[in-house]
Scaffold this active site. Structure first.
Site, mmCIF file in Angstrom:
data_model
loop_
_atom_site.group_PDB
_atom_site.id
_atom_site.type_symbol
_atom_site.label_atom_id
_atom_site.label_comp_id
_atom_site.label_asym_id
_atom_site.label_seq_id
_atom_site.Cartn_x
_atom_site.Cartn_y
_atom_site.Cartn_z
ATOM 1 N N ASN A 18 0.803 -1.235 0.000
ATOM 2 C CA ASN A 18 0.000 0.000 0.000
ATOM 3 C C ASN A 18 0.834 1.283 0.000
ATOM 4 O O ASN A 18 0.377 2.325 -0.442
ATOM 5 C CB ASN A 18 -1.029 -0.005 1.138
ATOM 6 C CG ASN A 18 -0.419 -0.045 2.503
ATOM 7 O OD1 ASN A 18 0.745 -0.425 2.667
ATOM 8 N ND2 ASN A 18 -1.177 0.336 3.500
ATOM 9 N N CYS A 60 -2.860 1.746 6.403
ATOM 10 C CA CYS A 60 -2.889 1.204 7.771
ATOM 11 C C CYS A 60 -3.552 2.222 8.701
ATOM 12 O O CYS A 60 -4.137 1.860 9.715
ATOM 13 C CB CYS A 60 -1.485 0.875 8.245
ATOM 14 S SG CYS A 60 -0.330 2.233 8.042
ATOM 15 N N GLU A 104 5.033 -3.918 12.237
ATOM 16 C CA GLU A 104 4.011 -2.863 12.133
ATOM 17 C C GLU A 104 2.815 -3.488 11.424
ATOM 18 O O GLU A 104 2.908 -3.836 10.246
ATOM 19 C CB GLU A 104 4.535 -1.671 11.336
ATOM 20 C CG GLU A 104 5.536 -0.797 12.085
ATOM 21 C CD GLU A 104 4.957 -0.137 13.318
ATOM 22 O OE1 GLU A 104 3.730 0.024 13.399
ATOM 23 O OE2 GLU A 104 5.748 0.202 14.205
HETATM 24 P P1 NAD Z 1 0.352 -9.133 4.002
HETATM 25 O O1 NAD Z 1 0.638 -9.520 5.401
HETATM 26 O O2 NAD Z 1 -0.542 -9.977 3.189
HETATM 27 O O3 NAD Z 1 1.715 -9.040 3.171
HETATM 28 C C1 NAD Z 1 2.794 -8.224 3.612
HETATM 29 C C2 NAD Z 1 4.086 -8.851 3.142
HETATM 30 O O4 NAD Z 1 4.250 -10.102 3.819
HETATM 31 C C3 NAD Z 1 4.131 -9.157 1.651
HETATM 32 O O5 NAD Z 1 5.417 -8.891 1.160
HETATM 33 C C4 NAD Z 1 3.830 -10.641 1.597
HETATM 34 O O6 NAD Z 1 4.367 -11.291 0.471
HETATM 35 C C5 NAD Z 1 4.527 -11.114 2.863
HETATM 36 N N1 NAD Z 1 4.028 -12.389 3.371
HETATM 37 C C6 NAD Z 1 2.774 -12.894 3.273
HETATM 38 N N2 NAD Z 1 2.714 -14.108 3.857
HETATM 39 C C7 NAD Z 1 3.949 -14.382 4.334
HETATM 40 C C8 NAD Z 1 4.523 -15.481 5.020
HETATM 41 N N3 NAD Z 1 3.809 -16.571 5.314
HETATM 42 N N4 NAD Z 1 5.821 -15.413 5.348
HETATM 43 C C9 NAD Z 1 6.565 -14.327 5.061
HETATM 44 N N5 NAD Z 1 6.084 -13.257 4.396
HETATM 45 C C10 NAD Z 1 4.784 -13.271 4.034
HETATM 46 O O7 NAD Z 1 -0.159 -7.623 4.052
HETATM 47 P P2 NAD Z 1 -0.578 -6.701 2.827
HETATM 48 O O8 NAD Z 1 -1.915 -7.123 2.352
HETATM 49 O O9 NAD Z 1 0.520 -6.607 1.836
HETATM 50 O O10 NAD Z 1 -0.669 -5.257 3.522
HETATM 51 C C11 NAD Z 1 -1.801 -4.801 4.156
HETATM 52 C C12 NAD Z 1 -1.640 -4.867 5.658
HETATM 53 O O11 NAD Z 1 -0.474 -4.162 6.044
HETATM 54 C C13 NAD Z 1 -2.793 -4.218 6.394
HETATM 55 O O12 NAD Z 1 -3.149 -5.025 7.487
HETATM 56 C C14 NAD Z 1 -2.206 -2.899 6.870
HETATM 57 O O13 NAD Z 1 -2.808 -2.344 8.010
HETATM 58 C C15 NAD Z 1 -0.789 -3.296 7.135
HETATM 59 N N6 NAD Z 1 0.079 -2.127 7.143
HETATM 60 C C16 NAD Z 1 0.537 -1.678 8.341
HETATM 61 C C17 NAD Z 1 1.330 -0.530 8.395
HETATM 62 C C18 NAD Z 1 1.829 -0.010 9.723
HETATM 63 O O14 NAD Z 1 2.760 0.785 9.705
HETATM 64 N N7 NAD Z 1 1.259 -0.413 10.839
HETATM 65 C C19 NAD Z 1 1.648 0.149 7.209
HETATM 66 C C20 NAD Z 1 1.165 -0.350 6.002
HETATM 67 C C21 NAD Z 1 0.381 -1.493 5.971
#
Ligand code: NAD
Length: 503
Positions: A164, A296, A262
């Site tokens: 995002n 987020c 995060e």
């Molecule tokens: P996601 O957890 O699906 O994916 C994030 C990353 O993790 C990707 O690179 C993905 O390939 C990787 N990933 C997925 N499964 C994995 C596994 N089993 N092992 C290792 N890596 C894995 O999240 P998303 O859909 O990409 O992002 C949206 C989420 O991120 C929302 O929940 C949002 O709130 C959060 N977010 C949080 C912040 C913050 O600063 N708190 C900022 C941005 C986004």
């Protein structure tokens, strides 16, 4: 176009192949690719990217481990000079990267410009800090003894990032880590590999030594998890969903590995009786429907004083109905597409269940058919109770729930009544209310008379509660905390054994 991983300063498969062959690991996964499509028009393919696995991760970590031996001893101001150069390249290429990012992940051009700008800001901020990586000296309790401490790099940092904020989040993580003397292997989200490949190109042009910054594209379980488990990766820095964060935390705990997380949010905007309602409407529109609700820090709850609910809701509805949904590259688009089909299905699931429960749908609540894109109408539910799933769970789409309150204390209970703790805002002209709110709200970020989003590099960014179960902060004066350790160093020049505090 066929995009390659960026490992050891190279894009060439040939070198990667020979290195992999010489290290004896299975090279099979080098052949696999995945398509990356434009979410505003899924018939448009941006390119093919490496569907990497353990061999590529192993190779990248080996290269990063080798590079660390030299990079850690490059003077921090010299490391920072390369980052200054990277910042200048980002400034030069801002528009081109922003346009590519809009094509890749859908948010409107004004927002992708902001994403690149965040990378530029953290580049200058972290580079400046390269001349201020200060430690401490403390007076020793003994004569002729000198005590000091320094912030030192851990080694290879594994970074896993979401889609995002395709450049801003990788930049927030990687720039401080690199200035501090670490090397990086970054696995970007599978929906936004192009943006991070661009970042690698920027570093390449800026003259970053080989192996200091490496990008390995691929999926979470097949590329992300091997990075988490690799014994030579000293720290994992993760931003993404709470579900993935929990998996990563479990693995890191098993391995005794340091990690920072995060995760998700369920952010709110409170509108009080004496708020400037027009300003509050602007804040809710920007917070709830900007980035199509996929921040987020997105506002997914409006907590409103019952006395102004009717007037506010009418204004919000009128503004929502005037929003133009479309391709983020077009000037008059307010709201772009969702990221992918899974996101559409998730949003649709929440909306359908709400309708079945009899929740009051005020606006939207349906997909929009356009150019085979993933469009969803900005959606408002009203008269929602605080324990409703619309008011508790992270939907990550353009859906906002209006919840009414009668007293300030009741409002604070509603705001704090979720498991998340990232961001919250209040619109009020009462200074006492604003300070009470800032003190009592259980979030890492609190805003008054502005929306619940708006990260700035000078401030530490992060949450509490389930948003950041391991306390971690990015940017601001805590940006080195997750990527450096404190080393105490003592020099005794008395020429004799001095025993401190044993009597
Ligand atoms: P996601 O957890 O699906 O994916 C994030 C990353 O993790 C990707 O690179 C993905 O390939 C990787 N990933 C997925 N499964 C994995 C596994 N089993 N092992 C290792 N890596 C894995 O999240 P998303 O859909 O990409 O992002 C949206 C989420 O991120 C929302 O929940 C949002 O709130 C959060 N977010 C949080 C912040 C913050 O600063 N708190 C900022 C941005 C986004």
């Amino acid at each position: 176009m066929n995009y390659k991983n960026y490992i050891n300063g190279e894009w060439s498969d040939k070198d990667a192949w020979s290195e992999v062959i010489s290290t004896g690991v299975d090279s099979g996964s080098f052949k696999k690719m995945f398509d990356n499509v434009n979410p505003a028009n899924t018939t448009k393919v941006i390119g093919q990217f490496r569907d990497s696995g353990e061999p590529e991760i192993n190779y990248a970590v080996e290269c990063a481990t080798r590079a660390f031996k030299t990079w850690k001893n490059v003077p921090a101001p010299k490391r920072a000079d390369i980052l200054f150069k990277a910042a200048e390249i980002l400034v030069r290429d801002k528009e081109c990267i922003a346009k590519g990012m809009t094509v890749e992940m859908g948010k409107v051009l004004a927002e992708t410009r902001g994403d690149v700008q965040e990378a530029i800001d953290i580049a200058y901020y972290a580079a400046g800090a390269g001349r201020r990586l200060t430690g401490e000296t403390v007076p020793s309790e003994l004569e002729n003894k000198w005590s000091m401490s320094a912030k030192l790099p851990y080694g290879v940092i594994g970074m896993i990032t979401p889609w995002n904020f395709p450049i801003a989040i990788p930049a927030w993580k990687a720039f401080p880590a690199i200035v501090a003397g670490n090397t990086v292997v970054l696995k970007p989200a599978e929906d936004t590999p192009w943006s991070v490949i661009k970042l690698a190109e920027v570093f390449h042009e800026a003259g970053l030594p080989d192996g200091v910054f490496n990008v390995v594209t691929g999926y979470g379980p097949s590329a992300g998890m091997p990075l988490v488990k690799h014994p030579k990766v000293k720290v994992i820095s993760f931003t993404g969903s709470s579900a993935t964060g929990r998996l990563i935390a479990k693995e890191c705990s098993k391995l005794g590995k340091k990690y920072s997380l995060e995760l998700g949010g369920k952010n709110s905007i409170t509108v009080t009786e004496n708020a400037d309602l027009d300003l509050a409407v602007e804040g809710v529109i920007f917070g709830a429907f900007g980035t199509t609700g996929q921040r987020c820090t997105a506002c997914s709850r409006v907590i409103i004083d019952k006395k102004v609910k009717k007037e506010f809701t009418e204004k919000l509805l009128a503004k929502t109905e005037s929003l133009r949904i479309g391709d983020g590259l077009e000037d008059d688009t307010d709201v772009g597409p969702l990221i992918n089909k899974k996101a559409i299905d998730k949003v649709e699931g929440y909306v359908m269940r709400a309708i079945e429960r009899g929740d009051y749908l005020l606006a939207g609540g349906h997909e929009i058919e356009m150019n085979s894109g993933y469009f969803y109408a900005p959606t408002i539910f009203t008269d929602i109770k605080p324990d409703n799933e619309l008011a508790q769970e992270e939907i990550f789409g353009p859906v906002v729930a209006i919840i009414e309150y009668n007293t300030f204390d009741e409002m604070m209970d509603i705001v704090n009544g979720t498991k998340y703790g990232l961001s919250a805002a209040i619109y009020t002209k009462d200074i006492n209310e604003s300070f009470r709110f800032m003190r009592d709200v259980e979030t890492g970020l609190a805003y008054v008379n502005t929306s619940c989003i708006g990260a700035e590099v000078g401030q530490n960014f992060g949450g509490i509660k389930d948003t950041s179960p391991i306390s971690s902060r990015e940017a601001g004066n805590m940006m080195f905390d997750a990527v450096t350790y404190n080393k105490n160093m003592v020099v005794d020049f008395s020429g004799k054994l001095q025993k401190a505090q044993i009597e």
